[in-house]
Design an enzyme around this catalytic site. Structure first.
Site: not given
Ligand code: LLP
Length: 427
Positions: A312, A355, A384, A239, A316, A275
């Site tokens: 994205r 399109c 992403y 996150g 979003y 991530g």
């Molecule tokens: N752990 C879990 C259980 C998750 O659901 C996620 C992301 C992460 C870790 C990794 O989160 P990060 O460190 O990347 O913030 N597609 C969206 C984001 C979706 C996140 C899904 N879960 C975007 O492009 O903003």
């Protein structure tokens, strides 16, 4: 900090001019900087060093095997969310004892695959899943380690579509019910409750949600210990936000300042599932301008990257910095906030060929004059981006390149038309 910089009116990734990469590999093209990837990983490793965390790179963010291998070689485990991601983690040489598996809808097949691999733990998200996993495990005369994924009902103040830690989303177990579910697991023959898991949402730009969630987590861990569980892991998910617009992200140290003391108090091993923080600012999408068109009182820069390459903005309303790869001498640098008009810029929409009117990468941006053939860089696209790309409109998925100093290497080739039809069966 990232390793994309302008020098002499040209954008570089580390030591390589982006224009050279576009000429070599074509466009659209994802370009990743190895130095930036490792810089962000090392920031996390250093910030949380006091509690020796297990950092499980979240594969969903950018699943390319070369990136997964780089993560593994630099000490990460993996957070997987499907059988496909587990397969990828293992292909990347991931050690099963450093793999955690989250997701609200694990299938029997996926659970069996993870049991076969003997992963570190499942992050269990419902009573139904718990029952299914317990049954599968018993049938195999095996035991399984789990964390209960707790929904702490905390607002991460991010986009509704990526909010997970709030009541009413499909994720985790209501925190008030966890005690009861855990009580039924004491002395369970096949299921060992070893941790709790909380992922709050993504991206997050404040420590407050983590603080609020930990305020629930720490006493809950004590309660579960009193029940007789050997609670050893606290998984705070991912996150951590990144720089999309300017330098808005919090540092790893700032997040650690809130998380580390709570983990010490809870006497647990910390697991993190980052991530975006690692790979987001380490990648850009490079495109080439096809046409500039004035229509309906607006100017559209139509370039060859589209919503299928980076969804994205469409999904979003996400903001990505965009600037020419070789900006004109009159406007070498963008306005700091990308909103203030500069001389020699004009308001444009930057769109792709798909399109749909939802196919845009930016709307109402002050942008220097560009012409057919010019290259454009879409920043902070490492997370992403490719991961969520599709073949919509018959578009081949693009190539990916990893830059290391003044060297570069193709880590995924551009798809061909044959790739588009390969899985289809003729009738
Ligand atoms: N752990 C879990 C259980 C998750 O659901 C996620 C992301 C992460 C870790 C990794 O989160 P990060 O460190 O990347 O913030 N597609 C969206 C984001 C979706 C996140 C899904 N879960 C975007 O492009 O903003």
């Amino acid at each position: 900090m990232d390793h994309f910089h302008y020098a002499g009116h040209a954008l570089y990734c580390e030591g390589v001019p982006i224009a050279e990469l576009a000429a070599t590999y074509g466009t659209p093209l994802f370009v990743y900087s190895k130095k930036t990837l490792l810089h962000h990983l090392h920031q996390l490793q250093r910030a949380f060093a006091a509690v020796e965390p297990l950092i499980c790179y979240s594969i969903k963010t950018n699943p390319n095997l070369a990136i997964c291998r780089l993560m593994r070689e630099n000490g990460t485990g993996f957070d997987v969310t499907s059988g496909g991601e587990l397969f990828r983690a293992l292909q990347a040489g991931g050690a099963p004892e450093r793999i955690v598996f989250a997701g609200v809808g694990k299938t029997d097949r996926e659970m069996v695959e993870a049991l076969d691999a003997n992963i570190l733990m499942f992050n269990v998200e419902s009573e139904g899943e718990l029952a299914a996993l317990s049954e599968l495990t018993a049938g195999r005369h095996q035991s399984v380690r789990i964390a209960l994924r707790v929904n702490p009902d905390v607002d991460p103040k991010t986009h509704a579509k990526t909010t997970t830690g709030k009541r009413g989303t499909k994720f985790g177990l209501d925190w008030e019910r966890v005690e009861k579910i855990a009580a039924a697991l004491v002395k369970h023959r096949h299921v060992e409750l070893v941790g709790i898991h909380m992922h709050l949402g993504s991206p997050i730009y404040s420590t407050e949600p983590y603080r609020a969630a930990l305020e629930r987590a720490v006493p809950l861990i004590e309660t579960l210990r009193r029940q007789g569980h050997d609670l050893r892991y606290l998984n705070m998910g991912g996150g951590f936000g990144i720089h999309y617009r300017k330098q808005e992200a919090l540092s790893a140290d700032t997040f650690a300042g809130v998380i580390v003391p709570a983990v010490q108090e809870a006497r647990c091993r910390l697991i993190l599932e980052p991530g975006r923080f690692i790979v987001g600012n380490a990648g850009i999408l490079v495109s080439r301008v096809l046409y500039v068109k004035d229509s309906g009182g607006k100017r559209f820069v139509i370039q060859d990257a589209a919503m299928n390459d980076l969804i994205r903005p469409t999904l979003y309303d996400a903001f990505h910095r965009i600037w020419p790869v070789e900006p004109p001498a009159e406007v070498p640098a963008p306005p700091e906030d990308y909103e203030t008009p500069l001389p020699h810029t004009q308001l444009v929409d930057i769109v792709g060929p798909v399109c749909e009117s939802g196919d845009f990468l930016a709307r109402d941006r002050w942008f220097p004059e560009v012409k057919r053939g010019d290259l454009v860089a879409i920043f902070s696209a490492g997370a992403y981006g490719m991961a969520m790309s599709s073949n919509y409109n018959g578009r081949c998925r693009v190539a990916e390149v990893l830059v290391d100093g003044d060297k570069h290497r193709l880590i995924r080739r551009r798809e061909t038309y044959q790739d588009l039809i390969r899985p289809e069966l003729e009738v």
